[in-house]
Write an enzyme that holds these catalytic residues in place. Sequence first.
Site, PDB file in Angstrom:
ATOM      1  N   ASP A  31      39.816  12.130  -8.431  1.00 33.51           N
ATOM      2  CA  ASP A  31      39.336  10.766  -8.232  1.00 33.51           C
ATOM      3  C   ASP A  31      39.587  10.354  -6.784  1.00 33.51           C
ATOM      4  O   ASP A  31      40.657  10.617  -6.225  1.00 33.51           O
ATOM      5  CB  ASP A  31      40.045   9.801  -9.194  1.00 33.51           C
ATOM      6  CG  ASP A  31      39.314   8.484  -9.304  1.00 33.51           C
ATOM      7  OD1 ASP A  31      38.736   8.213 -10.376  1.00 33.51           O
ATOM      8  OD2 ASP A  31      39.308   7.719  -8.304  1.00 33.51           O
ATOM      9  N   ASN A  87      36.260   4.626 -19.989  1.00 29.96           N
ATOM     10  CA  ASN A  87      35.850   3.227 -19.933  1.00 29.96           C
ATOM     11  C   ASN A  87      34.397   3.129 -20.389  1.00 29.96           C
ATOM     12  O   ASN A  87      33.545   3.898 -19.918  1.00 29.96           O
ATOM     13  CB  ASN A  87      35.988   2.689 -18.506  1.00 29.96           C
ATOM     14  CG  ASN A  87      37.432   2.648 -18.040  1.00 29.96           C
ATOM     15  OD1 ASN A  87      38.329   2.320 -18.817  1.00 29.96           O
ATOM     16  ND2 ASN A  87      37.672   3.005 -16.789  1.00 29.96           N
ATOM     17  N   GLN A  94      34.134   0.100 -16.446  1.00 26.96           N
ATOM     18  CA  GLN A  94      33.294   1.232 -16.035  1.00 26.96           C
ATOM     19  C   GLN A  94      32.474   0.842 -14.811  1.00 26.96           C
ATOM     20  O   GLN A  94      31.818  -0.207 -14.794  1.00 26.96           O
ATOM     21  CB  GLN A  94      32.357   1.659 -17.188  1.00 26.96           C
ATOM     22  CG  GLN A  94      31.567   2.916 -16.846  1.00 26.96           C
ATOM     23  CD  GLN A  94      30.726   3.446 -18.017  1.00 26.96           C
ATOM     24  OE1 GLN A  94      30.669   2.834 -19.082  1.00 26.96           O
ATOM     25  NE2 GLN A  94      30.078   4.573 -17.785  1.00 26.96           N
ATOM     26  N   VAL A  96      30.912   3.675 -12.851  1.00 23.14           N
ATOM     27  CA  VAL A  96      29.920   4.748 -12.676  1.00 23.14           C
ATOM     28  C   VAL A  96      29.339   5.045 -14.052  1.00 23.14           C
ATOM     29  O   VAL A  96      30.072   5.455 -14.968  1.00 23.14           O
ATOM     30  CB  VAL A  96      30.561   6.017 -12.066  1.00 23.14           C
ATOM     31  CG1 VAL A  96      29.504   7.099 -11.905  1.00 23.14           C
ATOM     32  CG2 VAL A  96      31.220   5.700 -10.718  1.00 23.14           C
ATOM     33  N   HIS A 100      32.448   9.918 -18.101  1.00 21.38           N
ATOM     34  CA  HIS A 100      33.518  10.720 -17.502  1.00 21.38           C
ATOM     35  C   HIS A 100      34.820  10.394 -18.205  1.00 21.38           C
ATOM     36  O   HIS A 100      35.032   9.263 -18.651  1.00 21.38           O
ATOM     37  CB  HIS A 100      33.643  10.469 -15.996  1.00 21.38           C
ATOM     38  CG  HIS A 100      33.688   9.022 -15.626  1.00 21.38           C
ATOM     39  ND1 HIS A 100      32.567   8.221 -15.598  1.00 21.38           N
ATOM     40  CD2 HIS A 100      34.725   8.224 -15.290  1.00 21.38           C
ATOM     41  CE1 HIS A 100      32.903   6.998 -15.258  1.00 21.38           C
ATOM     42  NE2 HIS A 100      34.217   6.960 -15.074  1.00 21.38           N
ATOM     43  N   HIS A 102      38.774  10.154 -17.655  1.00 21.15           N
ATOM     44  CA  HIS A 102      39.857  10.118 -16.680  1.00 21.15           C
ATOM     45  C   HIS A 102      41.042  10.911 -17.235  1.00 21.15           C
ATOM     46  O   HIS A 102      41.442  10.707 -18.398  1.00 21.15           O
ATOM     47  CB  HIS A 102      40.352   8.682 -16.456  1.00 21.15           C
ATOM     48  CG  HIS A 102      39.353   7.770 -15.821  1.00 21.15           C
ATOM     49  ND1 HIS A 102      39.383   7.437 -14.480  1.00 21.15           N
ATOM     50  CD2 HIS A 102      38.292   7.087 -16.338  1.00 21.15           C
ATOM     51  CE1 HIS A 102      38.397   6.594 -14.206  1.00 21.15           C
ATOM     52  NE2 HIS A 102      37.725   6.362 -15.318  1.00 21.15           N
TER      53      HIS A 102
END
Length: 116
Positions: A31, A87, A94, A96, A100, A102
Site C-alpha cells: 500500500d 472496505n 473504499q 478504489v 482488494h 487489505h
Amino acid sequence: MSEETLFSKIIKGEIPADIIYQDEHCIAIKDIAPKAPVHLLVIPRKIIPRIIDAEAEDQALLGHLMLAAGKIAEEAGIGEAFRLIINNGAGAGQTVFHLHVHILGGKNFSESSLGF
Ligand code: AMP
C-alpha cells in the site's frame, strides 16, 4: 468489459507499484500509504468494483484471494497476527473501486478497535 481502475492499470504495468506477489488470478502490492508497518493489498485481476458486486461465478476467485492473503502474510513474516479488511462502498472508506483485500500487520492490534 469493466472500466479501467487504478489497480487494473497497475496490473497492466501502466502505473508503477511495488508488486510483491502475483499469480494467474491476483496480484499483491505494498500500500502506498501504509496504515500499519506491513500493509499489503491483494487485488484480483478481474475487475469487481465492490465485494457486494461479486457473483456466484466469483466464488472460487474469492476463496483464492483468502488463500493467497494467508500465504502472502506468511511470506511477509506476519503469519501469526494480521488483519484482513475489505472496505465496501465510500461510506466504509473504499476509495478504489476495484475489489482488494487489505492485509495489515506488524503491530499489536489486540487492544485497538476495528478502525484503521
Ligand atoms: P480502500 O480505501 O479500501 O479503497 O483502499 C485503497 C488503498 O489503496 C488505500 O489504502 C490507498 O493507500 C491505496 N493506494 C492508492 N493508490 C495506490 C497506489 N498507487 N499504489 C498502492 N496503493 C495505493
